[in-house]
Design an enzyme around this catalytic site. Structure first.
Site, PDB file in Angstrom:
ATOM      1  N   ASN A   7       0.882  -1.177   0.000  1.00 28.33           N
ATOM      2  CA  ASN A   7       0.000   0.000   0.000  1.00 28.33           C
ATOM      3  C   ASN A   7       0.919   1.227   0.000  1.00 28.33           C
ATOM      4  O   ASN A   7       1.444   1.620   1.034  1.00 28.33           O
ATOM      5  CB  ASN A   7      -0.877  -0.044   1.259  1.00 28.33           C
ATOM      6  CG  ASN A   7      -1.815   1.145   1.344  1.00 28.33           C
ATOM      7  OD1 ASN A   7      -1.785   2.043   0.497  1.00 28.33           O
ATOM      8  ND2 ASN A   7      -2.649   1.157   2.364  1.00 28.33           N
ATOM      9  N   ARG A  91      -2.553  -2.179  -3.452  1.00 28.33           N
ATOM     10  CA  ARG A  91      -3.760  -1.380  -3.260  1.00 28.33           C
ATOM     11  C   ARG A  91      -3.687  -0.196  -4.225  1.00 28.33           C
ATOM     12  O   ARG A  91      -2.698   0.541  -4.240  1.00 28.33           O
ATOM     13  CB  ARG A  91      -3.817  -0.859  -1.836  1.00 28.33           C
ATOM     14  CG  ARG A  91      -4.977   0.079  -1.647  1.00 28.33           C
ATOM     15  CD  ARG A  91      -4.928   0.745  -0.312  1.00 28.33           C
ATOM     16  NE  ARG A  91      -6.086   1.595  -0.171  1.00 28.33           N
ATOM     17  CZ  ARG A  91      -6.080   2.774   0.428  1.00 28.33           C
ATOM     18  NH1 ARG A  91      -4.972   3.243   0.956  1.00 28.33           N
ATOM     19  NH2 ARG A  91      -7.159   3.485   0.520  1.00 28.33           N
ATOM     20  N   HIS A 180     -12.739   2.789   0.136  1.00 29.17           N
ATOM     21  CA  HIS A 180     -12.723   1.777   1.215  1.00 29.17           C
ATOM     22  C   HIS A 180     -13.466   0.496   0.794  1.00 29.17           C
ATOM     23  O   HIS A 180     -13.938  -0.259   1.653  1.00 29.17           O
ATOM     24  CB  HIS A 180     -13.409   2.284   2.497  1.00 29.17           C
ATOM     25  CG  HIS A 180     -12.705   3.401   3.205  1.00 29.17           C
ATOM     26  ND1 HIS A 180     -13.389   4.448   3.789  1.00 29.17           N
ATOM     27  CD2 HIS A 180     -11.398   3.623   3.451  1.00 29.17           C
ATOM     28  CE1 HIS A 180     -12.530   5.275   4.354  1.00 29.17           C
ATOM     29  NE2 HIS A 180     -11.299   4.799   4.148  1.00 29.17           N
ATOM     30  N   ARG A 241     -11.076  15.844   7.497  1.00 30.29           N
ATOM     31  CA  ARG A 241     -11.886  16.211   6.320  1.00 30.29           C
ATOM     32  C   ARG A 241     -13.292  16.608   6.734  1.00 30.29           C
ATOM     33  O   ARG A 241     -13.853  16.030   7.664  1.00 30.29           O
ATOM     34  CB  ARG A 241     -11.991  15.037   5.341  1.00 30.29           C
ATOM     35  CG  ARG A 241     -10.683  14.594   4.739  1.00 30.29           C
ATOM     36  CD  ARG A 241     -10.954  13.572   3.637  1.00 30.29           C
ATOM     37  NE  ARG A 241      -9.725  12.935   3.205  1.00 30.29           N
ATOM     38  CZ  ARG A 241      -9.545  11.610   3.185  1.00 30.29           C
ATOM     39  NH1 ARG A 241     -10.517  10.783   3.562  1.00 30.29           N
ATOM     40  NH2 ARG A 241      -8.405  11.108   2.781  1.00 30.29           N
ATOM     41  N   GLU A 384      -8.103  -5.372   5.152  1.00 28.27           N
ATOM     42  CA  GLU A 384      -8.016  -5.088   3.718  1.00 28.27           C
ATOM     43  C   GLU A 384      -6.869  -5.853   3.067  1.00 28.27           C
ATOM     44  O   GLU A 384      -6.974  -6.290   1.925  1.00 28.27           O
ATOM     45  CB  GLU A 384      -7.827  -3.571   3.505  1.00 28.27           C
ATOM     46  CG  GLU A 384      -9.085  -2.784   3.854  1.00 28.27           C
ATOM     47  CD  GLU A 384      -8.826  -1.328   4.183  1.00 28.27           C
ATOM     48  OE1 GLU A 384      -8.360  -1.035   5.300  1.00 28.27           O
ATOM     49  OE2 GLU A 384      -9.089  -0.474   3.328  1.00 28.27           O
TER      50      GLU A 384
END
Ligand code: ADP
Length: 399
Positions: A7, A91, A180, A241, A384
């Site tokens: 990743n 990823r 996601h 965010r 993940e």
């Protein structure tokens, strides 16, 4: 089969070497501060203590070199030589409309990934850098790209189109993509198993609450809506965010504060959310610790949970019901306060939490539903990397 899961971010590369026969992470770690001073490799073999290596790691190629070397090292390694890395799973954040599932990486695919940079300029270039570095260091090893957006690619048009002139969608690909996806897919599949049902038989709401956060409506195995949009900025309140925001606000602030595009982007992505409201931290643990003495921390926590609750209601409506609600990722797995507040008052739709079980459930799989509830509420730690490893194995074996 041993799969190296990569990743790659702008200044970091996270990795895991997963033995897919045993579904065991043989080792995991992170190279951080790539291209900066004081780069460091943190490496944890599954059966030994964590080690930290300080080095000058100027780019992603050197980072991958360090990762492969430590995986083979005498003291901290878990394999004897690089031939024991049978495939690499990467990823990749954005797969656009083109990729609805994981794909084997070829030269042609690399060209298509470069075309997608326009849609995800903050993420895809770093993912591509990670792939290129692995191609250099492990040239004969097959590689697979697993997209964050893929699981949401079957959303119906009424869920992905924005209220803009349609030509904006045609011209610039402006639509909801969602992110996601690997995590939502993993926890939704596990929740269906826990319900003892096939995924095609259940309606599940999955709340991935990490530093970035998104929630998804999984109707009979298909993600039919999700809160992140064209970019990961939309939806839930996040660490830094904004989440959902009246778009006119940003025009207003840009005019009043004379902000450049870059400054506006930084305001929305880096200085907002929990950090922006609380003025204390983007980290939920610090928010929770400061709620008693800081009114704005309390407000940030309330706002965070209220928004999760609104989306739970919206997605139950979108699917015409819900069988299970899942909390995952750092906050979802660990914060009993967030889970409890987000579900408060949802008894009318069958959602109820057993507070004693909830309080004890930290980072472990748990059924936290109350006896009276008709909807199951689960805590499921996400994985993940395991999904990436499984997809990589499947694609490599089938080719
Ligand atoms: P990322 O999106 O970076 O992978 P994580 O999934 O690790 O993030 O989630 C990070 C968030 O989880 C942070 O806000 C952190 O405060 C929160 N978190 C981790 N442990 C706890 C805890 N015990 N209680 C509350 N929040 C926690």
């Amino acid at each position: 089969m041993n799969i190296l899961v990569i990743n790659a971010g702008s200044s970091s590369v996270k990795y895991q070497l997963i033995d897919t026969d045993k579904e065991l992470a043989l080792a995991k770690g992170t190279v951080s501060r790539i291209g900066m001073s004081a780069s460091v490799l943190t490496h944890k073999p599954h059966d030994r203590a964590e080690v930290k290596v300080s080095a000058e790691i100027l780019d992603h190629i050197i980072a991958i070199e360090y990762i492969v070397t430590i995986l083979m090292s005498e003291n901290h390694g878990v394999i004897k030589d690089a031939s024991e890395i049978h495939a690499v799973g990467h990823r990749v954040v954005h797969g656009g409309e083109k990729f609805s599932s994981s794909v084997l990486i070829t030269k042609e695919l690399m060209a298509e990934l470069r075309n997608l940079i326009e849609l995800a300029p903050l993420h895809n270039p770093h993912n591509i850098r990670g792939i290129n570095a692995c191609m250099q260091k492990l040239p004969d090893v097959p590689m697979v790209a697993v997209f964050d957006t893929a699981y949401h690619s079957k959303m119906p048009p009424h869920a992905y189109i924005y209220g803009l002139p349609y030509v904006m969608y045609k011209r610039y690909g402006i639509r909801r993509y969602g992110f996601h996806g690997t995590s939502h897919r993993y926890v939704a599949d596990l929740a269906a198993k826990k319900l003892d049902k096939d995924r095609s038989e259940c309606k599940i709401i999955t709340a991935h609450l990490g530093n970035g956060a998104s929630i998804a409506a999984i109707d009979r195995g298909i993600s039919v809506d999700t809160s992140m949009g064209f970019t990961p900025l939309e939806g839930l309140l996040m660490g830094t965010r904004t989440g959902d925001l009246d778009p006119a606000i940003i025009l207003h602030i840009m005019a009043r504060e004379e902000l450049t595009l870059h400054e506006a982007n930084t305001l929305l992505n880096k200085h907002s959310g929990l950090a922006g409201i609380s003025g204390v931290s983007s980290d939920m643990r610090e928010i929770e610790e400061s709620v008693d003495e800081n009114k704005n921390s309390a407000l940030a926590l309330e706002t965070y949970c209220y928004r999760v609750k609104k989306y739970i209601g919206a997605y139950a409506a979108a699917m015409g019901g819900v069988d299970a609600l899942v909390f995952t990722a750092g906050i979802g797995e660990n914060s009993s306060i967030v889970r409890s507040k987000s579900c408060q008052g949802l008894g009318f739709m069958g959602i109820g939490i057993d507070e004693a079980v909830n309080a004890k459930s930290k980072g472990i799989e748990a059924d936290i539903s109350s006896m009276k509830s008709t909807v199951k509420t689960f805590v499921i730690p996400t994985n993940e990397e395991l999904v990436i490893a499984r997809d990589t194995r499947e694609l490599v074996e089938s080719h």
